[in-house]
Design a protein around this motif. Structure first.
Motif, PDB file in Angstrom:
ATOM      1  N   ALA A 206      -6.759  -6.001   7.001  1.00 48.15           N
ATOM      2  CA  ALA A 206      -7.337  -4.690   6.319  1.00 48.15           C
ATOM      3  C   ALA A 206      -6.762  -3.547   6.572  1.00 48.15           C
ATOM      4  N   ASP A 207      -6.343  -2.845   5.658  1.00 48.55           N
ATOM      5  CA  ASP A 207      -5.697  -1.441   6.081  1.00 48.55           C
ATOM      6  C   ASP A 207      -6.565  -0.455   5.526  1.00 48.55           C
ATOM      7  N   VAL A 208      -7.408   0.183   6.449  1.00 56.12           N
ATOM      8  CA  VAL A 208      -8.386   1.121   5.927  1.00 56.12           C
ATOM      9  C   VAL A 208      -7.990   2.569   6.261  1.00 56.12           C
ATOM     10  N   PRO A 209      -8.656   3.505   5.647  1.00 64.54           N
ATOM     11  CA  PRO A 209      -8.334   4.898   5.999  1.00 64.54           C
ATOM     12  C   PRO A 209      -8.030   5.430   7.177  1.00 64.54           C
ATOM     13  N   GLY A 210      -7.433   6.331   7.601  1.00 61.47           N
ATOM     14  CA  GLY A 210      -7.342   6.915   8.980  1.00 61.47           C
ATOM     15  C   GLY A 210      -8.753   7.408   9.395  1.00 61.47           C
ATOM     16  N   LEU A 211      -8.899   7.506  10.737  1.00 64.75           N
ATOM     17  CA  LEU A 211      -9.799   7.852  11.279  1.00 64.75           C
ATOM     18  C   LEU A 211      -9.680   8.979  12.105  1.00 64.75           C
TER      19      LEU A 211
ATOM     20  N   LEU B 207       1.333  -0.064  19.963  1.00 66.02           N
ATOM     21  CA  LEU B 207       2.325   1.267  20.040  1.00 66.02           C
ATOM     22  C   LEU B 207       3.150   1.262  19.017  1.00 66.02           C
ATOM     23  N   ASN B 208       3.162   2.020  17.851  1.00 67.39           N
ATOM     24  CA  ASN B 208       4.113   2.155  16.730  1.00 67.39           C
ATOM     25  C   ASN B 208       5.285   3.249  16.755  1.00 67.39           C
ATOM     26  N   LYS B 209       6.115   2.821  16.018  1.00 67.10           N
ATOM     27  CA  LYS B 209       7.346   3.863  16.096  1.00 67.10           C
ATOM     28  C   LYS B 209       8.215   3.811  17.168  1.00 67.10           C
TER      29      LYS B 209
ATOM     30  N   PRO C   9       0.725  -1.217  -0.099  1.00 67.60           N
ATOM     31  CA  PRO C   9       0.148   0.189   0.027  1.00 67.60           C
ATOM     32  C   PRO C   9       0.767   1.053  -0.122  1.00 67.60           C
ATOM     33  N   LYS C  10       0.452   2.356  -0.410  1.00 66.34           N
ATOM     34  CA  LYS C  10       0.947   3.575  -0.460  1.00 66.34           C
ATOM     35  C   LYS C  10       1.178   4.098   0.962  1.00 66.34           C
ATOM     36  N   ILE C  11       2.580   4.461   1.108  1.00 64.94           N
ATOM     37  CA  ILE C  11       3.171   4.900   2.636  1.00 64.94           C
ATOM     38  C   ILE C  11       3.463   6.317   2.594  1.00 64.94           C
ATOM     39  N   ALA C  12       2.987   7.227   3.164  1.00 68.23           N
ATOM     40  CA  ALA C  12       3.610   8.716   3.127  1.00 68.23           C
ATOM     41  C   ALA C  12       3.497   9.278   4.549  1.00 68.23           C
ATOM     42  N   ASP C  13       4.046  10.464   4.631  1.00 69.60           N
ATOM     43  CA  ASP C  13       3.950  11.267   5.935  1.00 69.60           C
ATOM     44  C   ASP C  13       3.145  12.249   5.873  1.00 69.60           C
ATOM     45  N   TYR C  14       2.053  12.242   4.994  1.00 64.80           N
ATOM     46  CA  TYR C  14       0.768  13.060   5.131  1.00 64.80           C
ATOM     47  C   TYR C  14      -0.144  12.412   5.376  1.00 64.80           C
ATOM     48  N   PRO C  15      -1.352  13.186   6.218  1.00 58.75           N
ATOM     49  CA  PRO C  15      -2.519  12.398   6.638  1.00 58.75           C
ATOM     50  C   PRO C  15      -3.380  11.845   5.352  1.00 58.75           C
TER      51      PRO C  15
ATOM     52  N   ILE D  94       5.825  -1.690  19.023  1.00 64.54           N
ATOM     53  CA  ILE D  94       6.289  -2.059  17.597  1.00 64.54           C
ATOM     54  C   ILE D  94       6.923  -1.047  16.690  1.00 64.54           C
ATOM     55  N   SER D  95       7.958  -1.465  15.846  1.00 68.30           N
ATOM     56  CA  SER D  95       8.342  -0.451  14.936  1.00 68.30           C
ATOM     57  C   SER D  95       8.315  -1.118  13.586  1.00 68.30           C
ATOM     58  N   THR D  96       7.266  -0.515  12.809  1.00 70.41           N
ATOM     59  CA  THR D  96       7.235  -1.295  11.295  1.00 70.41           C
ATOM     60  C   THR D  96       8.575  -0.952  10.642  1.00 70.41           C
ATOM     61  N   ALA D  97       9.499   0.194  11.255  1.00 69.07           N
ATOM     62  CA  ALA D  97      10.657   0.589  10.269  1.00 69.07           C
ATOM     63  C   ALA D  97      11.622  -0.680  10.838  1.00 69.07           C
ATOM     64  N   THR D  98      12.054  -0.907  11.869  1.00 66.74           N
ATOM     65  CA  THR D  98      12.777  -1.717  12.350  1.00 66.74           C
ATOM     66  C   THR D  98      12.538  -3.142  12.607  1.00 66.74           C
TER      67      THR D  98
HETATM   68  N1  LIG Z   1      10.162   6.196  12.384  1.00 63.65           N
HETATM   69  C1  LIG Z   1       8.895   5.524  12.022  1.00 63.65           C
HETATM   70  N2  LIG Z   1       8.159   6.086  11.126  1.00 63.65           N
HETATM   71  C2  LIG Z   1       7.230   5.270  10.457  1.00 63.65           C
HETATM   72  C3  LIG Z   1       6.752   4.035  11.353  1.00 63.65           C
HETATM   73  N3  LIG Z   1       5.695   3.299  10.686  1.00 63.65           N
HETATM   74  C4  LIG Z   1       5.494   4.182   9.835  1.00 63.65           C
HETATM   75  N4  LIG Z   1       6.121   5.312   9.802  1.00 63.65           N
HETATM   76  C5  LIG Z   1       6.148   6.525   9.118  1.00 63.65           C
HETATM   77  O1  LIG Z   1       4.643   7.523   9.382  1.00 63.65           O
HETATM   78  C6  LIG Z   1       4.360   7.890   8.216  1.00 63.65           C
HETATM   79  C7  LIG Z   1       2.895   7.307   7.979  1.00 63.65           C
HETATM   80  O2  LIG Z   1       2.891   6.040   7.602  1.00 63.65           O
HETATM   81  P1  LIG Z   1       1.767   5.167   6.931  1.00 63.65           P
HETATM   82  O3  LIG Z   1       1.979   3.787   7.059  1.00 63.65           O
HETATM   83  O4  LIG Z   1       1.197   5.825   5.443  1.00 63.65           O
HETATM   84  O5  LIG Z   1       0.494   5.554   8.006  1.00 63.65           O
HETATM   85  P2  LIG Z   1      -1.064   5.367   7.725  1.00 63.65           P
HETATM   86  O6  LIG Z   1      -1.817   5.045   9.055  1.00 63.65           O
HETATM   87  O7  LIG Z   1      -1.385   4.464   6.813  1.00 63.65           O
HETATM   88  O8  LIG Z   1      -1.678   6.440   7.294  1.00 63.65           O
HETATM   89  P3  LIG Z   1      -3.209   7.192   6.565  1.00 63.65           P
HETATM   90  O9  LIG Z   1      -3.004   6.039   5.420  1.00 63.65           O
HETATM   91  O10 LIG Z   1      -2.993   8.284   6.053  1.00 63.65           O
HETATM   92  O11 LIG Z   1      -4.343   6.882   7.351  1.00 63.65           O
HETATM   93  C8  LIG Z   1       5.043   7.452   6.896  1.00 63.65           C
HETATM   94  O12 LIG Z   1       5.962   8.501   6.662  1.00 63.65           O
HETATM   95  C9  LIG Z   1       6.008   6.317   7.376  1.00 63.65           C
HETATM   96  O13 LIG Z   1       7.289   6.138   6.913  1.00 63.65           O
HETATM   97  C10 LIG Z   1       7.789   3.296  12.228  1.00 63.65           C
HETATM   98  O14 LIG Z   1       7.718   2.460  12.577  1.00 63.65           O
HETATM   99  N5  LIG Z   1       8.661   4.167  12.576  1.00 63.65           N
END
Ligand SMILES: Nc1nc2c(ncn2[C@@H]2O[C@H](COP(=O)(O)OP(=O)(O)OP(=O)(O)O)[C@@H](O)[C@H]2O)c(=O)[nH]1
Ligand SMILES: [Mg+2]
Length: 493
Positions: A211-216, A286-288, A184-190, A316-320
């Motif tokens: 299921a990944d659904v839009p943000g609430l 609890l992410n990031k 799915p598309k990932i970006a730092d904007y809402p 969790i961290s989806t990054a690491t």
């Molecule tokens: N540092 C860090 N950044 C993260 C992590 N997970 C996601 N991000 C960042 O957070 C931002 C949003 O991530 P998305 O996965 O698009 O978030 P989303 O919940 O799907 O957002 P929407 O689709 O807009 O509701 C992106 O810039 C990601 O790179 C993480 O574990 N660590």
């Protein structure tokens, strides 16, 4: 990227049945060959079929009208008209069919599951099939019935085991990407994610979908952000996972109030398939935590969260990828428990719309619009009206006989109908002329009908019927021999 459409209105029109044929067999030196008109073919039905290769309702968005073909007319020489093929419309797994008023008619789950949206009309009987000892050469045939029509609302409620809920940018899409092959598309904007995405996750023995659904956001139930509509895609989920952004320092946001705010919104959503989202088990992620401040915050709030909501909490961290294994196995355990509690689904189901329970009966009620008139309601009398060619006296006589046999005349007399009063069946209103002595007998004797009287009047009704058929046959033969090709007389086709 193809547009994602998960709610459409479909107008379905089934095909009409073909008319029966009135024809007389003709052969050299055999002028009275007997009736040989074939039956009309059945009209095609409009059927929704779950196709695993279809993922959106986009086709219906472009083409909302679906009409099946009509059955072919019967022909002379006992040739039956061909049945029309059903029109099969492919829908995604998890499509919910609703009436225009929102009532759920069917929930189509499992490839191959079928729903007859509009049934094709029956073909009319030809005069060969209508012939009997009493009516040796019917000079009429029955009309094919019109196909059913209906408007339906189709909504896609994705089939996923785990639903992710969270504020925009919490990392829901990142989590799906980390756990599955979905990208799915990932970006730092809402509101990066605009339409739900599914990912398939394998954890040990268990394979499940997320299921990944839009943000609430708070106020979603009043339409803020992307609103609550897309929550239909997590209606079927057995587990909901709160994905919480611990690295945001936006004012007014902290993990505990984030989870509470989203719970308030979820509580305002009413699943169309029944139940409430509140009864689904939940996990909190609890992410990031790769961000140092986020890790500190997560550690700080984890016990408060666990205490307040009572759900398992994961850091969790989806990054690491830290903590993802534990979270995945916790999801799998919940999914397994839910599946074990479900009845085994049959591979292919045919979903039928609820039909009137009593197809055989009929009712007689006073007509509210025509003083002194009556309305006869019932599946069979109404069908017979549709099958009748009112330009053909013999066909009308046949209708009268059918209605009398069903007891419509007695019922009318008992309800207080008098000769000449307007009686409506289906879309036809006529002046009532009691044709069977039974009807008259009931009128004369009032309510307490003498059984013997009724029986004797039945016998005389049969006599009269035979006489009438006799009279008609002479005339009909003339008519038929006047027709040069043996096909139905004008107005009967
Ligand atoms: N540092 C860090 N950044 C993260 C992590 N997970 C996601 N991000 C960042 O957070 C931002 C949003 O991530 P998305 O996965 O698009 O978030 P989303 O919940 O799907 O957002 P929407 O689709 O807009 O509701 C992106 O810039 C990601 O790179 C993480 O574990 N660590
Ligand atoms: Mg997203």
């Amino acid at each position: 990227m193809p547009k994602f459409v998960d709610r459409v209105v479909v107008h379905a029109t089934a095909g009409a049945g073909g008319n029966g044929c009135a024809s007389v067999h003709r052969e050299k030196f055999k002028p009275l060959g007997g009736p040989d008109g074939g039956n009309g073919g059945r009209g095609g039905s409009v059927v929704l079929v779950v196709d695993p290769g279809v993922h959106t309702l986009l086709d219906f968005h472009h083409r909302p009208h679906a009409a099946a073909r009509n059955g072919k007319q019967g022909q002379g020489g006992f040739k039956a008209g061909a049945n029309a093929d059903d029109l099969e419309l492919a829908v995604p797994d998890g499509t919910v069919v609703m009436a225009s008023d929102g009532a759920v008619l069917a929930d189509l789950v499992g490839p191959g599951t079928r729903f007859v949206a509009a049934a094709g009309g029956r073909g009319g009987l030809g005069n060969a099939a209508l012939a009997s000892t009493a009516r040796k050469a019917p000079g009429f045939a029955l009309l094919g019935e019109p196909g059913e029509t209906g408007d339906f609302v189709l909504e896609l409620r994705s089939i996923a085991d785990v639903g992710l809920v969270g504020f925009p940018s919490a990392g829901k899409s990142s989590l799906v990407a980390a756990l599955s092959a979905a990208r799915p598309k990932i970006a730092d904007y809402p509101f990066t994610t605009l339409v739900p995405q599914l990912g398939v996750v394998t954890a040990g023995e268990e394979v499940f979908t997320v299921a990944d659904v839009p943000g609430l956001i708070p106020g979603a139930s009043e339409g803020r952000g992307l609103g609550l509509d897309f929550l239909r895609h997590i209606e079927r989920c057995s587990v909901l996972v709160h994905v919480v952004d611990c690295a945001t320092f936006a004012p007014g946001r902290d993990p505990v109030s984030d989870v509470q705010a989203l719970e308030d919104e979820l509580a305002r959503y009413t699943p169309a398939l029944g139940g409430v989202l509140a009864d689904r088990p939940r996990l909190v992620a609890l992410n990031k935590i790769d961000v140092p401040d986020a890790r500190d915050l997560a550690e700080l709030v984890r016990s408060e969260l666990a205490e307040r909501f009572g759900w398992p909490v994961f850091e969790i961290s989806t990054a690491t990828r830290e903590g993802l294994r534990e979270l995945t196995f916790a999801m799998a355990a919940q999914v397994r428990a839910h599946r074990a509690a479900q009845p085994v689904a049959e591979p292919t189901r045919v979903v039928l719309r609820p039909v009137a329970v009593d197809d055989a009966g009929f009712t007689v009620v006073p007509d509210p619009e025509l003083p002194g008139g009556f309305i006869v309601r019932g599946a069979r009398p109404e069908r017979w009206i549709r099958q009748t060619n009112f330009d053909n006296d013999e066909a009308v006589g046949y209708l009268g006989d059918r209605l009398a046999r069903l007891g419509v005349e007695e019922a009318l007399a008992e309800a207080g109908a008098v000769p000449g009063c307007p009686v409506t069946i289906g879309d036809v209103t006529f002046d009532w002329e009691p044709s069977t002595p039974a009807g008259v007998a009931v009128m004369l004797s009032g309510r307490g009908t003498d059984r013997r009287l009724e029986q004797s009047s039945r016998a005389s009704a049969a006599d009269r019927l035979a006489a009438r058929v006799e009279r008609r046959r002479t005339r009909t033969d003339d008519e038929l021999f006047g027709a040069d090709d043996g096909v139905a007389p004008e107005g009967d086709t």
